[in-house]
Design a protein around this motif. Structure first.
Motif, PDB file in Angstrom:
ATOM      1  N   ALA A  25       0.829  -1.201   0.000  1.00  0.00           N
ATOM      2  CA  ALA A  25       0.000   0.000   0.000  1.00  0.00           C
ATOM      3  C   ALA A  25       0.864   1.253   0.000  1.00  0.00           C
ATOM      4  N   ARG A  26       0.640   2.128  -0.945  1.00  0.00           N
ATOM      5  CA  ARG A  26       1.424   3.360  -1.096  1.00  0.00           C
ATOM      6  C   ARG A  26       1.089   4.407  -0.048  1.00  0.00           C
ATOM      7  N   GLU A  27      -0.104   4.312   0.523  1.00  0.00           N
ATOM      8  CA  GLU A  27      -0.536   5.202   1.603  1.00  0.00           C
ATOM      9  C   GLU A  27      -1.197   4.356   2.674  1.00  0.00           C
ATOM     10  N   ILE A  28      -1.193   4.849   3.899  1.00  0.00           N
ATOM     11  CA  ILE A  28      -1.849   4.104   4.974  1.00  0.00           C
ATOM     12  C   ILE A  28      -3.340   4.053   4.659  1.00  0.00           C
ATOM     13  N   PRO A  29      -3.872   2.858   4.485  1.00  0.00           N
ATOM     14  CA  PRO A  29      -5.305   2.740   4.178  1.00  0.00           C
ATOM     15  C   PRO A  29      -6.163   2.916   5.432  1.00  0.00           C
ATOM     16  N   ASP A  30      -7.439   3.150   5.216  1.00  0.00           N
ATOM     17  CA  ASP A  30      -8.379   3.173   6.340  1.00  0.00           C
ATOM     18  C   ASP A  30      -8.524   1.750   6.862  1.00  0.00           C
ATOM     19  N   PHE A  31      -8.539   1.607   8.169  1.00  0.00           N
ATOM     20  CA  PHE A  31      -8.681   0.291   8.771  1.00  0.00           C
ATOM     21  C   PHE A  31      -9.247   0.405  10.171  1.00  0.00           C
ATOM     22  N   THR A  32      -9.697  -0.740  10.679  1.00  0.00           N
ATOM     23  CA  THR A  32     -10.075  -0.893  12.081  1.00  0.00           C
ATOM     24  C   THR A  32      -9.415  -2.170  12.577  1.00  0.00           C
ATOM     25  N   PHE A  33      -8.444  -2.017  13.464  1.00  0.00           N
ATOM     26  CA  PHE A  33      -7.810  -3.150  14.132  1.00  0.00           C
ATOM     27  C   PHE A  33      -8.243  -3.070  15.597  1.00  0.00           C
ATOM     28  N   PHE A  34      -7.710  -3.968  16.418  1.00  0.00           N
ATOM     29  CA  PHE A  34      -8.065  -3.976  17.832  1.00  0.00           C
ATOM     30  C   PHE A  34      -6.813  -4.101  18.690  1.00  0.00           C
ATOM     31  N   THR A  35      -6.772  -3.340  19.770  1.00  0.00           N
ATOM     32  CA  THR A  35      -5.644  -3.426  20.690  1.00  0.00           C
ATOM     33  C   THR A  35      -5.736  -4.745  21.446  1.00  0.00           C
ATOM     34  N   VAL A  36      -4.660  -5.127  22.126  1.00  0.00           N
ATOM     35  CA  VAL A  36      -4.698  -6.374  22.899  1.00  0.00           C
ATOM     36  C   VAL A  36      -5.664  -6.274  24.068  1.00  0.00           C
ATOM     37  N   ASP A  37      -6.107  -5.073  24.386  1.00  0.00           N
ATOM     38  CA  ASP A  37      -7.147  -4.880  25.413  1.00  0.00           C
ATOM     39  C   ASP A  37      -8.545  -5.052  24.829  1.00  0.00           C
ATOM     40  N   GLY A  38      -8.635  -5.227  23.505  1.00  0.00           N
ATOM     41  CA  GLY A  38      -9.923  -5.425  22.853  1.00  0.00           C
ATOM     42  C   GLY A  38     -10.577  -4.162  22.347  1.00  0.00           C
ATOM     43  N   ASN A  39      -9.909  -3.017  22.476  1.00  0.00           N
ATOM     44  CA  ASN A  39     -10.477  -1.751  22.015  1.00  0.00           C
ATOM     45  C   ASN A  39     -10.223  -1.550  20.532  1.00  0.00           C
ATOM     46  N   PRO A  40     -11.198  -0.994  19.810  1.00  0.00           N
ATOM     47  CA  PRO A  40     -10.964  -0.722  18.394  1.00  0.00           C
ATOM     48  C   PRO A  40      -9.889   0.360  18.230  1.00  0.00           C
TER      49      PRO A  40
END
Length: 162
Positions: A25-40
């Motif tokens: 990816a040439r630019e940071i894409p939009d995404f939703t990941f989760f922290t190890v605490d479970g927060n988006p």
């Protein structure tokens, strides 16, 4: 039903060749990941005043262990960037992996361990293999992509210039 080895090998070759043709990816894409605490954790949360480093890893990958160790050993060179350690593996496994191979990265303000529960990383960042390390500038544009753990030390030179 067991597939003959030739069929399995052909499928791996076919799908592996397609994955190798991807461009990061040439630019940071939009995404939703989760922290190890479970927060988006959303892409819009990435600070705009500094570069970002994404390291995509798998807890069973030997090359990922080497990469994580290098990132941990060179943490002093990462203090000026936001570091995101991203995996498809579970929260506990991811945290245990980082604690074991990159303990210097644990509890650092600029380091976030992220789980890709929605399986977005592969189609959006388009890594070619594990590990994959991306360095994006503060404008969210790709500066460097590296998939060879032996070349990871070179990213630190690139980071100094950002």
């Amino acid at each position: 039903m067991k597939l003959p080895i030739i069929v399995v090998a052909s499928l791996l070759l076919f799908f592996g060749a397609g994955a190798g043709a991807q461009s990061p990816a040439r630019e940071i894409p939009d995404f939703t990941f989760f922290t190890v605490d479970g927060n988006p954790f959303f892409s819009k949360q990435i600070p705009k005043d500094r570069a970002s480093l994404f390291s995509f890893f798998d807890v069973t990958c030997t090359h990922c262990k080497t990469t994580m160790k290098t990132l941990g050993d060179r943490y002093a060179d990462l203090r000026s960037v936001s570091v995101y350690l991203v995996t498809l593996d579970g929260r506990k496994e991811a945290l245990d992996f980082v604690k074991k191979y990159g303990p210097q990265l644990i509890n650092k303000k600029n380091v976030t361990i992220l789980n890709d529960l929605n399986k977005e990383f592969l189609p959006k960042f388009q890594p070619q293999q594990y590990p994959s390390v991306y360095v994006y500038n503060r404008y969210r544009r790709l500066e460097l992509y590296e998939k060879d753990e032996r070349k990871i030390p070179y990213i630190f030179e690139k980071i100094k210039g950002l």
